[in-house]
Design an enzyme around this catalytic site. Structure first.
Site, PDB file in Angstrom:
ATOM      1  N   SER A 249      37.425  39.738  54.700  1.00  0.00           N
ATOM      2  CA  SER A 249      36.176  40.322  54.204  1.00  0.00           C
ATOM      3  C   SER A 249      35.085  40.538  55.157  1.00  0.00           C
ATOM      4  O   SER A 249      35.177  39.698  56.165  1.00  0.00           O
ATOM      5  CB  SER A 249      35.683  39.581  53.092  1.00  0.00           C
TER       6      SER A 249
ATOM      7  N   TYR B  97      33.038  32.109  48.875  1.00  0.00           N
ATOM      8  CA  TYR B  97      33.953  33.388  49.013  1.00  0.00           C
ATOM      9  C   TYR B  97      33.706  33.485  50.493  1.00  0.00           C
ATOM     10  O   TYR B  97      34.638  33.622  51.192  1.00  0.00           O
ATOM     11  CB  TYR B  97      33.108  34.671  48.366  1.00  0.00           C
TER      12      TYR B  97
HETATM   13  N1  LIG Z   1      36.752  45.259  46.587  1.00  0.00           N
HETATM   14  C1  LIG Z   1      35.896  44.847  47.583  1.00  0.00           C
HETATM   15  O1  LIG Z   1      34.749  45.373  47.755  1.00  0.00           O
HETATM   16  C2  LIG Z   1      36.373  43.874  48.557  1.00  0.00           C
HETATM   17  C3  LIG Z   1      35.601  43.611  49.845  1.00  0.00           C
HETATM   18  C4  LIG Z   1      36.286  42.885  50.689  1.00  0.00           C
HETATM   19  C5  LIG Z   1      37.479  42.320  50.549  1.00  0.00           C
HETATM   20  N2  LIG Z   1      37.942  42.287  49.548  1.00  0.00           N
HETATM   21  C6  LIG Z   1      39.268  41.536  49.274  1.00  0.00           C
HETATM   22  O2  LIG Z   1      40.290  42.507  48.658  1.00  0.00           O
HETATM   23  C7  LIG Z   1      41.154  41.623  47.999  1.00  0.00           C
HETATM   24  C8  LIG Z   1      41.649  42.648  46.661  1.00  0.00           C
HETATM   25  O3  LIG Z   1      40.433  42.624  46.044  1.00  0.00           O
HETATM   26  P1  LIG Z   1      40.338  44.048  45.087  1.00  0.00           P
HETATM   27  O4  LIG Z   1      38.859  44.439  45.126  1.00  0.00           O
HETATM   28  O5  LIG Z   1      41.166  45.048  45.322  1.00  0.00           O
HETATM   29  O6  LIG Z   1      40.443  43.462  43.489  1.00  0.00           O
HETATM   30  P2  LIG Z   1      40.949  44.013  42.200  1.00  0.00           P
HETATM   31  O7  LIG Z   1      40.350  43.004  41.361  1.00  0.00           O
HETATM   32  O8  LIG Z   1      40.725  45.408  42.095  1.00  0.00           O
HETATM   33  O9  LIG Z   1      42.549  43.777  42.274  1.00  0.00           O
HETATM   34  C9  LIG Z   1      43.113  42.630  42.449  1.00  0.00           C
HETATM   35  C10 LIG Z   1      44.630  42.377  41.830  1.00  0.00           C
HETATM   36  O10 LIG Z   1      44.994  41.058  42.115  1.00  0.00           O
HETATM   37  C11 LIG Z   1      45.904  40.724  41.020  1.00  0.00           C
HETATM   38  N3  LIG Z   1      45.510  39.228  40.860  1.00  0.00           N
HETATM   39  C12 LIG Z   1      44.399  38.577  40.528  1.00  0.00           C
HETATM   40  N4  LIG Z   1      44.660  37.123  40.502  1.00  0.00           N
HETATM   41  C13 LIG Z   1      46.074  37.094  41.058  1.00  0.00           C
HETATM   42  C14 LIG Z   1      46.832  36.101  41.362  1.00  0.00           C
HETATM   43  N5  LIG Z   1      46.479  34.650  40.990  1.00  0.00           N
HETATM   44  N6  LIG Z   1      48.063  36.162  41.617  1.00  0.00           N
HETATM   45  C15 LIG Z   1      48.481  37.653  41.767  1.00  0.00           C
HETATM   46  N7  LIG Z   1      47.842  38.638  41.484  1.00  0.00           N
HETATM   47  C16 LIG Z   1      46.573  38.100  41.048  1.00  0.00           C
HETATM   48  C17 LIG Z   1      44.863  41.419  39.819  1.00  0.00           C
HETATM   49  O11 LIG Z   1      45.795  41.300  38.725  1.00  0.00           O
HETATM   50  C18 LIG Z   1      44.641  42.663  40.464  1.00  0.00           C
HETATM   51  O12 LIG Z   1      45.662  43.696  40.115  1.00  0.00           O
HETATM   52  C19 LIG Z   1      40.698  40.314  47.765  1.00  0.00           C
HETATM   53  O13 LIG Z   1      41.243  39.536  48.674  1.00  0.00           O
HETATM   54  C20 LIG Z   1      39.290  40.679  47.954  1.00  0.00           C
HETATM   55  O14 LIG Z   1      38.671  39.391  48.420  1.00  0.00           O
HETATM   56  C21 LIG Z   1      37.526  43.156  48.422  1.00  0.00           C
END
Ligand SMILES: NC(=O)c1ccc[n+]([C@@H]2O[C@H](COP(=O)([O-])OP(=O)(O)OC[C@H]3O[C@@H](n4cnc5c(N)ncnc54)[C@H](O)[C@@H]3O)[C@@H](O)[C@H]2O)c1
Length: 261
Positions: A144, A157
């Site tokens: 991130s 985080y």
């Molecule tokens: N969205 C952002 O702005 C952003 C920014 C930086 C980093 N990230 C990183 O991207 C990654 C995904 O985030 P996102 O925003 O796409 O989230 P999201 O909530 O849209 O999707 C996450 C998915 O992971 C699944 N999940 C949750 N816990 C789980 C577990 N223990 N085992 C298996 N599956 C599980 C959920 O059911 C969901 O389908 C994360 O590592 C997050 O930290 C996101």
């Protein structure tokens, strides 16, 4: 078929039932990889697999909690039985929620570090033996912008995602002799369900309205808009491709210019 540079490869993407994981799974499938879609919620994994199949790609569905060692072992076993081997691992599962450090409990801290670090540890340990044996593999860890800069209300985080970058750099050094590339992607503000929950939590933690927080977040992004999961998928696709064969230990930003280091 010239652009199917991942034809014959198998990619496992954790948490790929939605958001950035789904964006990555769709991109890897479009490049010709067979994708092992994994999610804690099987109906979400099935949705992503269906999108891949509708587009002419190949996918198998696995359900399991990425923080549970037994689930991880079962997912990797099922993937290897179905596909033979795992060539590309995308450690995407993670969690962020805004909370003031003084209000955060030890239980919440441990839960955050477990999903942001333990899940990556468990999946990486499970797929590495095969990659070492074949002297080939790509591991891509989703960090991130908070993996490079510390943000208020995001202490656990930021600690976890800095850990993802440290893990990536150290493992890359250790795996180089086995020709395994280990890189990270550092997204910032990507429009997903978690992004919206985070903005809501941030508003609550700072006694602001959702609209005020959204405006503040947008104002911090030089390119002036939030990102989309497919932007993250594009970087993951590049790192998984032969074009990135001479890259390891890197952490690439995809944040509209928010993070530049
Ligand atoms: N969205 C952002 O702005 C952003 C920014 C930086 C980093 N990230 C990183 O991207 C990654 C995904 O985030 P996102 O925003 O796409 O989230 P999201 O909530 O849209 O999707 C996450 C998915 O992971 C699944 N999940 C949750 N816990 C789980 C577990 N223990 N085992 C298996 N599956 C599980 C959920 O059911 C969901 O389908 C994360 O590592 C997050 O930290 C996101």
């Amino acid at each position: 078929m010239a652009d199917k540079v991942l034809a014959g490869k198998v990619a496992l993407v954790t948490g790929s039932g939605a958001g950035n994981g789904q964006g990555s799974a769709l991109k890897l499938a479009s490049m010709g990889a067979k994708v092992v879609v994994n999610d804690i919620r099987v109906e979400r994994a099935e949705e992503t697999a269906q999108l891949i199949r509708n587009a002419g790609g190949e996918a198998i569905v696995t359900a399991g909690d990425a923080t549970n060692p037994d689930d991880v072992a079962a997912v990797v076993r099922k993937a290897e039985e179905a596909c033979g081997q795992i060539d590309i691992l995308v450690n995407n599962v993670g969690f962020f929620g805004a909370v003031k450090f003084v209000d955060q409990t030890y239980e919440e801290w441990k839960k955050d570090l477990s999903i942001n670090l333990d899940a990556m540890f468990l999946y990486t340990k499970a797929v590495l033996p095969g990659m070492i044996e074949r002297k080939s593999g790509k591991i891509i860890n989703i960090s991130s912008d908070a993996g490079k800069t510390g943000y208020p209300e995001l202490v656990s985080y930021s600690a976890g995602k800095h850990g993802v970058v440290g893990f990536t750099r150290a493992l890359a050094a250790e795996m180089a002799e086995h020709r395994i590339n280990v890189n990270a992607v550092c997204p910032g503000y990507i429009e997903t369900a978690m992004h919206r929950n985070f903005l809501e939590g941030w508003a609550k933690a700072t006694s602001s309205t959702f609209e005020e927080i959204e405006k503040e977040a947008l104002a911090s992004i030089p390119l002036g808009s939030f990102g989309k999961p497919e932007y993250v998928g594009n970087v993951v696709g590049f790192l998984a491709s032969p074009d990135a064969d001479w890259m390891t230990g890197q952490a690439l930003n995809i944040s509209g210019g928010l993070e530049t280091h």
